[in-house]
Design a protein around this motif. Structure first.
Motif, PDB file in Angstrom:
ATOM      1  N   GLY A  56     -52.920 -92.217 -48.259  1.00  0.00           N
ATOM      2  CA  GLY A  56     -53.015 -92.179 -49.715  1.00  0.00           C
ATOM      3  C   GLY A  56     -52.151 -91.108 -50.355  1.00  0.00           C
ATOM      4  O   GLY A  56     -51.473 -91.361 -51.341  1.00  0.00           O
ATOM      5  N   GLN A 112     -55.539 -92.408 -63.598  1.00  0.00           N
ATOM      6  CA  GLN A 112     -55.942 -91.280 -62.753  1.00  0.00           C
ATOM      7  C   GLN A 112     -57.455 -91.178 -62.667  1.00  0.00           C
ATOM      8  O   GLN A 112     -58.033 -91.054 -61.591  1.00  0.00           O
ATOM      9  CB  GLN A 112     -55.364 -89.990 -63.323  1.00  0.00           C
ATOM     10  CG  GLN A 112     -55.601 -88.803 -62.425  1.00  0.00           C
ATOM     11  CD  GLN A 112     -55.470 -87.510 -63.153  1.00  0.00           C
ATOM     12  OE1 GLN A 112     -55.216 -87.484 -64.340  1.00  0.00           O
ATOM     13  NE2 GLN A 112     -55.640 -86.426 -62.439  1.00  0.00           N
ATOM     14  N   GLY A 113     -58.116 -91.286 -63.831  1.00  0.00           N
ATOM     15  CA  GLY A 113     -59.563 -91.261 -63.820  1.00  0.00           C
ATOM     16  C   GLY A 113     -60.160 -92.408 -63.034  1.00  0.00           C
ATOM     17  O   GLY A 113     -61.115 -92.236 -62.284  1.00  0.00           O
ATOM     18  N   PHE A 134     -62.816 -93.657 -55.791  1.00  0.00           N
ATOM     19  CA  PHE A 134     -63.136 -92.930 -54.555  1.00  0.00           C
ATOM     20  C   PHE A 134     -64.603 -92.541 -54.522  1.00  0.00           C
ATOM     21  O   PHE A 134     -65.275 -92.667 -53.495  1.00  0.00           O
ATOM     22  CB  PHE A 134     -62.239 -91.695 -54.484  1.00  0.00           C
ATOM     23  CG  PHE A 134     -62.261 -91.008 -53.162  1.00  0.00           C
ATOM     24  CD1 PHE A 134     -62.204 -91.736 -51.990  1.00  0.00           C
ATOM     25  CD2 PHE A 134     -62.324 -89.640 -53.085  1.00  0.00           C
ATOM     26  CE1 PHE A 134     -62.218 -91.113 -50.772  1.00  0.00           C
ATOM     27  CE2 PHE A 134     -62.344 -89.010 -51.874  1.00  0.00           C
ATOM     28  CZ  PHE A 134     -62.303 -89.739 -50.710  1.00  0.00           C
ATOM     29  N   LEU A 135     -65.109 -92.112 -55.664  1.00  0.00           N
ATOM     30  CA  LEU A 135     -66.523 -91.742 -55.749  1.00  0.00           C
ATOM     31  C   LEU A 135     -67.404 -92.962 -55.546  1.00  0.00           C
ATOM     32  O   LEU A 135     -68.467 -92.881 -54.916  1.00  0.00           O
ATOM     33  CB  LEU A 135     -66.797 -91.094 -57.104  1.00  0.00           C
ATOM     34  CG  LEU A 135     -68.005 -90.192 -57.183  1.00  0.00           C
ATOM     35  CD1 LEU A 135     -67.897 -89.075 -56.177  1.00  0.00           C
ATOM     36  CD2 LEU A 135     -68.137 -89.628 -58.567  1.00  0.00           C
ATOM     37  N   PHE A 155     -70.716 -91.478 -48.116  1.00  0.00           N
ATOM     38  CA  PHE A 155     -69.461 -91.677 -47.390  1.00  0.00           C
ATOM     39  C   PHE A 155     -69.658 -92.352 -46.047  1.00  0.00           C
ATOM     40  O   PHE A 155     -68.925 -92.115 -45.098  1.00  0.00           O
ATOM     41  CB  PHE A 155     -68.719 -90.361 -47.165  1.00  0.00           C
ATOM     42  CG  PHE A 155     -67.808 -90.018 -48.293  1.00  0.00           C
ATOM     43  CD1 PHE A 155     -66.787 -90.870 -48.628  1.00  0.00           C
ATOM     44  CD2 PHE A 155     -67.973 -88.855 -49.010  1.00  0.00           C
ATOM     45  CE1 PHE A 155     -65.950 -90.568 -49.674  1.00  0.00           C
ATOM     46  CE2 PHE A 155     -67.139 -88.557 -50.057  1.00  0.00           C
ATOM     47  CZ  PHE A 155     -66.126 -89.419 -50.391  1.00  0.00           C
ATOM     48  N   ILE A 188     -61.595 -97.110 -45.089  1.00  0.00           N
ATOM     49  CA  ILE A 188     -60.510 -96.127 -45.164  1.00  0.00           C
ATOM     50  C   ILE A 188     -59.377 -96.658 -46.034  1.00  0.00           C
ATOM     51  O   ILE A 188     -58.793 -95.922 -46.832  1.00  0.00           O
ATOM     52  CB  ILE A 188     -60.019 -95.796 -43.740  1.00  0.00           C
ATOM     53  CG1 ILE A 188     -61.068 -94.976 -43.013  1.00  0.00           C
ATOM     54  CG2 ILE A 188     -58.715 -95.032 -43.793  1.00  0.00           C
ATOM     55  CD1 ILE A 188     -60.662 -94.574 -41.638  1.00  0.00           C
ATOM     56  N   SER A 234     -60.309 -96.317 -49.692  1.00  0.00           N
ATOM     57  CA  SER A 234     -60.216 -94.924 -50.124  1.00  0.00           C
ATOM     58  C   SER A 234     -58.752 -94.527 -50.290  1.00  0.00           C
ATOM     59  O   SER A 234     -58.395 -93.803 -51.224  1.00  0.00           O
ATOM     60  CB  SER A 234     -60.883 -94.019 -49.103  1.00  0.00           C
ATOM     61  OG  SER A 234     -62.149 -94.485 -48.775  1.00  0.00           O
ATOM     62  N   ASP A 235     -57.898 -94.999 -49.364  1.00  0.00           N
ATOM     63  CA  ASP A 235     -56.465 -94.717 -49.464  1.00  0.00           C
ATOM     64  C   ASP A 235     -55.902 -95.208 -50.788  1.00  0.00           C
ATOM     65  O   ASP A 235     -55.170 -94.486 -51.463  1.00  0.00           O
ATOM     66  CB  ASP A 235     -55.727 -95.409 -48.324  1.00  0.00           C
ATOM     67  CG  ASP A 235     -55.437 -94.456 -47.197  1.00  0.00           C
ATOM     68  OD1 ASP A 235     -55.464 -93.248 -47.443  1.00  0.00           O
ATOM     69  OD2 ASP A 235     -55.173 -94.922 -46.085  1.00  0.00           O
ATOM     70  N   ILE A 294     -57.140 -93.012 -53.672  1.00  0.00           N
ATOM     71  CA  ILE A 294     -56.495 -91.691 -53.720  1.00  0.00           C
ATOM     72  C   ILE A 294     -55.051 -91.827 -54.170  1.00  0.00           C
ATOM     73  O   ILE A 294     -54.550 -91.023 -54.963  1.00  0.00           O
ATOM     74  CB  ILE A 294     -56.594 -91.025 -52.345  1.00  0.00           C
ATOM     75  CG1 ILE A 294     -58.015 -90.568 -52.107  1.00  0.00           C
ATOM     76  CG2 ILE A 294     -55.663 -89.845 -52.248  1.00  0.00           C
ATOM     77  CD1 ILE A 294     -58.219 -89.953 -50.781  1.00  0.00           C
TER      78      ILE A 294
END
Lengths: 118, 147, 195
Positions: free
Chosen positions: B37, B73-74, B80-81, B94, B112, B115-116, B119
């Motif tokens: 990421g 961005q937000g 991710f959260l 997680f 993963i 998440s990548d 990010i």
């Protein structure tokens, strides 16, 4: 040789600290922060290095035990990877502050800024 | 800020798409090889910066407003959260809730890859936004005032 | 042996570049010297078995160079060359030598246990291995299904850390926006227009 590598990495750290403490120019201080970041990243990568080590990536047909026997330490790399991008955003924040200061006071010199503020 | 010469513009116009594609490739194969990421996000950001520098501020503002950068961005950070919170449903914060799949296949690593992507979106959009703010100096309010 | 020698040479190159960056008179050459140090660091990453780090280091270096050159190029450096402040320099050098001595005695290369392991022999594989790196390397493929152990650690085993770092990036970028914002600044509105 091993000692020499660590001592030189610490010397790089010292150069960064010297730039932070002894310089009055904002650009030099930002440069000092960047050099400090480099030195810390370098030290962490070197601590995890293994003689003749391979990258910690499982090759096709390789067993995990074989990888653990010959790869370098992956944990410092995971730490440093995020630290690099954080370093970029911190540099961007510092550059933003420096640009605002220059727009306001017309100089990069800390002494001049301190005198002009009065 | 003015753009560069026509030679640079046409070359950048040809290359930029491939740079972005390479960034997406690096993001999506982060669990198979070097990359992930952070690296992929910075590659996408570098491609955008190349476009901004070659075509100048006006074109860049048409392509990518700063407000859109903030939103993306937000959204990346929030995604991710959300991945973390969905893991809570499966037993803990997680927790990798997708099947792990076969190693060395694209469908592996479970969450993963998601998440990548999150990010990469957060890093790329945030850095593009601050680059626009720093380099071009385009503030929405300021340009309204000029006109 | 050869790779270690290359790494040593590159660190010396980094130190020379850092000294030029700190001491050169012209700000533009200082900024370019920082870029040279960063690129050398990425080559060290590549040689030391960390391609995961070499990628972002090169890109981050390019972006940092663009930012710093942009900051320095259009703004005149009016700072005076002041005489050296001997007290500050002395304090820094003293603290630094204390650091160096501490490292020298804490390093496992002196034959002591604990401290930094000797170069080239990480704690991971040694007999006194109480860390988690070996476990990560052995079990990452079956636990997470990721072939790249660094990504497995970053986004699965230690995703908490990554969440924290994402927060740090978010806040740093937000700080940059807030500093550069002109919306709420009525007084500064017709200030110098950024070039």
């Amino acid at each position: 040789m091993g000692i020499a590598v660590y001592v030189l990495a610490f010397g790089l750290l010292l150069i960064g600290v010297y730039a932070l403490v002894a310089k009055k120019n904002i650009v030099r201080i930002i440069i000092g922060i960047a050099i400090l970041g480099y030195a810390v990243n370098l030290l962490l990568v070197l601590v995890g290095y293994r003689h003749g080590g391979t990258p910690p990536i499982l090759a096709d047909g390789q067993t995990s035990a074989d990888l653990a026997a010959r790869s370098v330490d992956p944990l410092p790399q995971a730490m440093v990877l995020t630290s690099i991008v954080i370093g970029l955003s911190v540099t961007a924040l510092a550059v933003a502050l420096a640009i605002r200061l220059y727009d306001k006071y017309g100089t990069f010199d800390m002494n001049d800024i301190r005198n002009l503020r009065g | 800020m003015k753009g560069m010469s026509p030679i640079v513009r046409s070359i950048v116009g040809l290359i930029a798409g491939f740079v972005m594609l390479y960034g997406l490739y690096v993001v999506s194969t982060g669990h198979l090889g070097p990359g992930g990421g952070f690296a992929g996000g910075v590659i996408i950001m570098a491609g955008t910066v190349m476009l901004i520098l070659a075509f100048g501020g006006d074109k860049a503002r048409e392509l990518m407003e700063e407000r859109r950068c903030h939103v993306l961005q937000g959204a990346g950070a929030l995604a991710f959260l959300v991945v973390a919170l969905v893991g809570l449903w499966y037993g803990g914060f997680f927790v990798n809730f997708l099947p792990t799949g076969r190693v060395h296949h694209l469908h592996s690593g479970g969450a993963i890859a998601i998440s990548d992507l999150a990010i990469a979106m957060s890093v790329a959009a945030g850095l593009i936004g601050i680059f626009l703010a720093l380099i071009i100096g385009c503030r929405a309010a300021m340009f309204k005032k000029d006109k | 042996m050869t790779i270690e020698f290359f790494i040593l040479m590159l660190i010396i190159f980094m130190i020379i570049a850092a000294l030029i960056a700190v001491e050169s008179i012209d700000l533009l050459s200082a900024v370019i010297a920082v870029g040279a140090a960063g690129f050398a660091l990425s080559v060290i990453d590549l040689l030391a078995g960390a391609p995961d780090l070499a990628f972002p280091q090169v890109l981050v270096e390019v972006i940092t160079l663009v930012l710093l050159i942009r900051m320095v190029m259009t703004r005149r450096d009016t700072s005076r060359q002041t005489s050296r402040d001997t007290l500050r320099t002395a304090v820094v050098l003293l603290a630094g030598s204390v650091f160096l001595v501490a490292v020298f005695f804490a390093a496992g290369g002196m034959g002591m246990s604990g401290g930094i392991p000797p170069f080239g022999q990480p704690v991971m594989g040694s007999a006194a291995d109480t860390g988690v790196s070996t476990q990560y390397l052995t079990r990452c493929a079956e636990d997470t299904g990721a072939a790249n152990t660094v990504m497995g650690i970053l986004l699965d085993y230690r995703a908490y850390d990554t969440l924290g770092e994402a927060t740090v990036i978010f806040v740093a970028i937000l700080g940059g926006y807030v500093v550069l914002r002109r919306v709420g600044r009525k007084k500064d509105a017709k200030e110098v227009e950024p070039s």
